[in-house]
Design a protein around this motif. Structure first.
Motif, PDB file in Angstrom:
ATOM      1  N   GLN A  83       0.742  -1.176   0.023  1.00 11.40           N
ATOM      2  CA  GLN A  83      -0.015  -0.036   0.180  1.00 11.40           C
ATOM      3  C   GLN A  83       0.821   1.141   0.003  1.00 11.40           C
ATOM      4  OE1 GLN A  83      -2.468  -0.745   3.515  1.00 11.40           O
ATOM      5  NE2 GLN A  83      -4.163  -1.280   2.379  1.00 11.40           N
ATOM      6  N   VAL A  84       0.259   2.167  -0.407  1.00 12.75           N
ATOM      7  CA  VAL A  84       1.083   3.520  -0.589  1.00 12.75           C
ATOM      8  C   VAL A  84       0.106   4.572   0.369  1.00 12.75           C
ATOM      9  CG1 VAL A  84       1.641   5.603  -1.831  1.00 12.75           C
ATOM     10  CG2 VAL A  84       1.818   3.387  -2.654  1.00 12.75           C
ATOM     11  N   TYR A  85       0.691   5.311   1.421  1.00 10.87           N
ATOM     12  CA  TYR A  85       0.173   6.092   2.222  1.00 10.87           C
ATOM     13  C   TYR A  85       0.682   7.566   2.188  1.00 10.87           C
ATOM     14  CZ  TYR A  85      -0.177   1.426   4.660  1.00 10.87           C
ATOM     15  OH  TYR A  85      -0.341   0.324   4.755  1.00 10.87           O
ATOM     16  N   VAL A  86      -0.267   8.496   2.032  1.00 10.77           N
ATOM     17  CA  VAL A  86      -0.109   9.984   1.711  1.00 10.77           C
ATOM     18  C   VAL A  86      -0.359  10.683   2.868  1.00 10.77           C
ATOM     19  CG1 VAL A  86      -0.238  11.652   0.268  1.00 10.77           C
ATOM     20  CG2 VAL A  86      -0.066   9.350  -0.733  1.00 10.77           C
ATOM     21  N   GLN A  87       0.295  11.212   3.866  1.00 10.69           N
ATOM     22  CA  GLN A  87       0.055  12.270   4.715  1.00 10.69           C
ATOM     23  C   GLN A  87       0.027  13.705   4.271  1.00 10.69           C
ATOM     24  OE1 GLN A  87       2.860  13.238   8.101  1.00 10.69           O
ATOM     25  NE2 GLN A  87       1.149  12.056   9.468  1.00 10.69           N
ATOM     26  N   ARG A  88      -1.279  14.272   4.223  1.00 12.71           N
ATOM     27  CA  ARG A  88      -1.631  15.418   3.606  1.00 12.71           C
ATOM     28  C   ARG A  88      -2.403  16.315   4.607  1.00 12.71           C
ATOM     29  NH1 ARG A  88      -4.105  13.713  -1.851  1.00 12.71           N
ATOM     30  NH2 ARG A  88      -5.199  12.852  -0.537  1.00 12.71           N
ATOM     31  N   PRO A  89      -2.353  17.682   4.667  1.00 15.97           N
ATOM     32  CA  PRO A  89      -3.492  18.446   5.511  1.00 15.97           C
ATOM     33  C   PRO A  89      -4.926  18.061   4.882  1.00 15.97           C
ATOM     34  CG  PRO A  89      -1.617  19.731   4.851  1.00 15.97           C
ATOM     35  CD  PRO A  89      -1.493  18.637   4.161  1.00 15.97           C
ATOM     36  N   LYS A  90      -5.804  18.260   5.716  1.00 14.87           N
ATOM     37  CA  LYS A  90      -7.133  18.009   5.576  1.00 14.87           C
ATOM     38  C   LYS A  90      -7.456  18.981   4.495  1.00 14.87           C
ATOM     39  CE  LYS A  90      -8.603  16.442  10.095  1.00 14.87           C
ATOM     40  NZ  LYS A  90      -9.695  16.463  11.175  1.00 14.87           N
ATOM     41  N   TYR A  91      -7.202  20.358   4.416  1.00 12.42           N
ATOM     42  CA  TYR A  91      -7.733  21.021   3.360  1.00 12.42           C
ATOM     43  C   TYR A  91      -7.043  20.517   1.983  1.00 12.42           C
ATOM     44  CZ  TYR A  91      -3.354  23.498   4.877  1.00 12.42           C
ATOM     45  OH  TYR A  91      -2.262  23.751   5.074  1.00 12.42           O
ATOM     46  N   CYS A  92      -6.070  19.567   1.869  1.00  8.09           N
ATOM     47  CA  CYS A  92      -5.577  19.213   0.770  1.00  8.09           C
ATOM     48  C   CYS A  92      -6.028  17.783   0.426  1.00  8.09           C
ATOM     49  CB  CYS A  92      -3.886  19.142   0.485  1.00  8.09           C
ATOM     50  SG  CYS A  92      -3.172  21.037   0.838  1.00  8.09           S
ATOM     51  N   GLY A  93      -6.871  17.176   1.215  1.00 13.58           N
ATOM     52  CA  GLY A  93      -7.353  15.775   0.964  1.00 13.58           C
ATOM     53  C   GLY A  93      -7.272  14.870   2.035  1.00 13.58           C
ATOM     54  N   GLY A  94      -6.568  15.441   3.113  1.00 16.19           N
ATOM     55  CA  GLY A  94      -6.039  14.476   4.340  1.00 16.19           C
ATOM     56  C   GLY A  94      -5.233  13.171   3.881  1.00 16.19           C
ATOM     57  N   THR A  95      -5.018  12.478   5.133  1.00 17.29           N
ATOM     58  CA  THR A  95      -4.274  11.169   4.737  1.00 17.29           C
ATOM     59  C   THR A  95      -5.214  10.247   4.125  1.00 17.29           C
ATOM     60  OG1 THR A  95      -3.223  11.576   6.958  1.00 17.29           O
ATOM     61  CG2 THR A  95      -3.259   9.328   6.026  1.00 17.29           C
ATOM     62  N   ALA A  96      -4.430   9.705   3.003  1.00 22.29           N
ATOM     63  CA  ALA A  96      -4.986   8.858   1.992  1.00 22.29           C
ATOM     64  C   ALA A  96      -4.371   7.421   1.945  1.00 22.29           C
ATOM     65  CB  ALA A  96      -5.187   9.468   0.546  1.00 22.29           C
ATOM     66  N   VAL A  97      -4.857   6.435   1.730  1.00 29.18           N
ATOM     67  CA  VAL A  97      -4.402   4.929   1.560  1.00 29.18           C
ATOM     68  C   VAL A  97      -4.626   4.472   0.152  1.00 29.18           C
ATOM     69  CG1 VAL A  97      -4.347   2.832   2.511  1.00 29.18           C
ATOM     70  CG2 VAL A  97      -4.767   4.569   4.025  1.00 29.18           C
ATOM     71  N   PHE A  98      -3.734   3.974  -0.563  1.00 25.69           N
ATOM     72  CA  PHE A  98      -3.843   3.319  -2.037  1.00 25.69           C
ATOM     73  C   PHE A  98      -3.333   2.221  -2.101  1.00 25.69           C
ATOM     74  CE2 PHE A  98      -3.654   8.191  -2.357  1.00 25.69           C
ATOM     75  CZ  PHE A  98      -4.838   8.618  -2.702  1.00 25.69           C
ATOM     76  N   LYS A  99      -3.864   1.357  -3.131  1.00 20.68           N
ATOM     77  CA  LYS A  99      -2.939   0.169  -3.411  1.00 20.68           C
ATOM     78  C   LYS A  99      -1.872   0.630  -4.226  1.00 20.68           C
ATOM     79  CE  LYS A  99      -6.745  -3.332  -3.414  1.00 20.68           C
ATOM     80  NZ  LYS A  99      -7.732  -4.189  -4.225  1.00 20.68           N
ATOM     81  N   TRP A 100      -0.651  -0.396  -3.991  1.00 18.86           N
ATOM     82  CA  TRP A 100       0.480  -0.233  -4.732  1.00 18.86           C
ATOM     83  C   TRP A 100       0.313  -0.297  -6.297  1.00 18.86           C
ATOM     84  CZ3 TRP A 100       5.289   1.753  -5.932  1.00 18.86           C
ATOM     85  CH2 TRP A 100       5.837   1.096  -6.707  1.00 18.86           C
ATOM     86  N   GLU A 101      -0.396  -1.211  -6.701  1.00 17.56           N
ATOM     87  CA  GLU A 101      -0.495  -1.585  -8.037  1.00 17.56           C
ATOM     88  C   GLU A 101      -1.366  -0.513  -8.879  1.00 17.56           C
ATOM     89  OE1 GLU A 101      -1.338  -3.621  -5.442  1.00 17.56           O
ATOM     90  OE2 GLU A 101       0.205  -5.217  -5.644  1.00 17.56           O
ATOM     91  N   HIS A 102      -1.853   0.471  -7.963  1.00 20.07           N
ATOM     92  CA  HIS A 102      -2.852   1.376  -8.700  1.00 20.07           C
ATOM     93  C   HIS A 102      -1.805   2.552  -9.033  1.00 20.07           C
ATOM     94  CE1 HIS A 102      -6.559  -0.123  -6.901  1.00 20.07           C
ATOM     95  NE2 HIS A 102      -6.214  -0.904  -7.768  1.00 20.07           N
TER      96      HIS A 102
END
Length: 396
Positions: free
Chosen positions: A161-180
């Motif tokens: 998986q890929v985890y992205v830590q962003r401020p809430k006004y930029c979409g917030g923390t998001a979790v994605f599959k590596w294959e995507h």
């Protein structure tokens, strides 16, 4: 600092009423089916995998790299914010100072009128500037001050998986599959981005994720060399697919603010300019930039880092990949408030997928909006084809 992320998220999560008020239309993010359906994690693009960084963590379970676009411009908004804060503080200070003098009878009788006028004048400046700052400027100020010190992107090879830590006004923390994941700076999804001084950008298309709109994240340093994009991506790809063995170990950076962090981002453009235009005029023009603007930007960068903080990842992400620990849930539409969900759904029509053979939009379950868009295109195409033979026959 977070201008790119904010604008991208704003365009995806903007309310319909606000979109109409700002007279914003919908852009076309259509891509070919062959581009969005491809698994980019299996194809090697470089024989020289390099960890350009900066990296914050690297072990057998995950690697973590700095994210965020336009990091090299950090410091400009900080100084602008300080100028706004100075106006507010000055207005309040002088209004209070004059009021205390009037209260303590420190003004001469014939000057009381001018003192009252000065107090009212400075009070108006204080109140108006405070209102404008709270009402409007706070949305700009938070892009560099009192927010996350850095966007972080974590690649977990155990959970894939890929985890992205962003401020809430930029979409917030998001979790994605590596294959995507889809590289955007090179290959089929992008073009040669050499000479643009951008970071390595990765995207996650709704065709793969099921999220109504595409999400993107930039990682690493700005570069003018297109090969740097491929080398860093190859390093991350091999780490996720094969593990850290046979890969160079990256030098880890600190999360703490450092005075020299802002120097490199501003030095690289100047060095690139001198290499491409090695003339005396260019060098003379860069002298004041080096002596005045570089320290100005560097100090602003450092102040911005000091006035921000670096939060911890959520517990489920910190423990992801450990034995017996749960798998973090992928980001879905239901993770956002109802009004944001509605706005995202409204923006979903921007992300169509085109059939390579027919050139028509494919309905891939994207909430039926692309289907309406495709039907209009097909009607126009059919109408033009129907008119063409008639004109030819009339001329004959």
């Amino acid at each position: 600092m977070y201008i790119g992320e904010y604008l991208f998220w704003f365009s995806s999560a903007i309310k319909t009423a606000t979109r109409k008020k700002l007279k914003m239309g919908y852009f076309s993010g259509d891509m070919k089916l062959s581009e969005v359906a491809k698994d980019y994690t299996k194809e090697s693009v470089s024989n020289n995998p390099r960890p350009i960084g900066p990296y914050y963590a690297y072990n057998d379970r995950y690697l973590e790299i700095r994210g965020g676009m336009f990091e090299n411009f950090r410091g400009i908004i900080t100084w602008i914010s300080f100028a706004i804060f100075f106006i507010i503080a000055s207005g309040g200070y002088f209004a209070l100072k004059v009021a205390l003098k009037l209260y303590n009878n420190e003004w001469d009788n014939y000057k009381i009128g001018s003192g009252i006028f000065a107090m009212v004048f400075f009070a108006i400046i204080f109140l108006v500037s405070t209102y404008l700052c709270i009402r409007y400027f706070r949305y700009i100020c938070r892009l560099e001050l009192f927010t996350l010190r850095h966007i972080r992107v974590r690649f977990n090879r155990v959970t894939r998986q890929v985890y992205v830590q962003r401020p809430k006004y930029c979409g917030g923390t998001a979790v994605f599959k590596w294959e995507h994941i889809m590289p955007a700076n090179f290959g089929e999804t992008g073009s040669d981005m050499g000479g643009t001084n951008l970071v390595n950008v990765f995207s996650f298309h709704p065709y793969k994720t099921g999220f109504p709109v595409a999400q993107s994240v930039g990682v690493g340093k700005n570069t003018y060399d297109p090969q740097d994009y491929k080398d860093e991506w190859e390093f991350i790809r091999r780490y996720m697919e094969d593990g850290p063995q046979n890969l160079p170990k990256p030098r880890l950076s600190t999360h703490l603010p450092m005075p020299f962090h802002g120097i490199e981002g501003h030095m690289s453009p100047m060095i690139h300019l001198v290499k491409n235009n090695p003339s005396v005029i260019i060098i003379l023009m860069l002298i004041p930039v080096f002596l005045i603007l570089l320290p100005f930007y560097t100090v602003g960068y450092f102040i911005s880092e000091c006035l921000c903080w670096q939060p911890r990842w959520p517990k489920v992400i910190r423990q992801a990949g450990k034995l017996g620990k749960p798998l973090p849930k992928e980001t879905t539409l239901s993770d956002y408030p109802p009004d944001v969900q509605k706005a995202i759904l409204d923006s979903s029509q921007e992300w169509g997928v085109i059939d390579d053979e027919t050139g028509e939009l494919i309905d891939y379950g994207q909430f039926k909006r692309p289907k309406k868009k495709a039907s209009r295109k097909r009607k126009t195409k059919i109408a033009k084809q129907a008119e063409k033979p008639i004109k030819e026959s009339s001329e004959d």
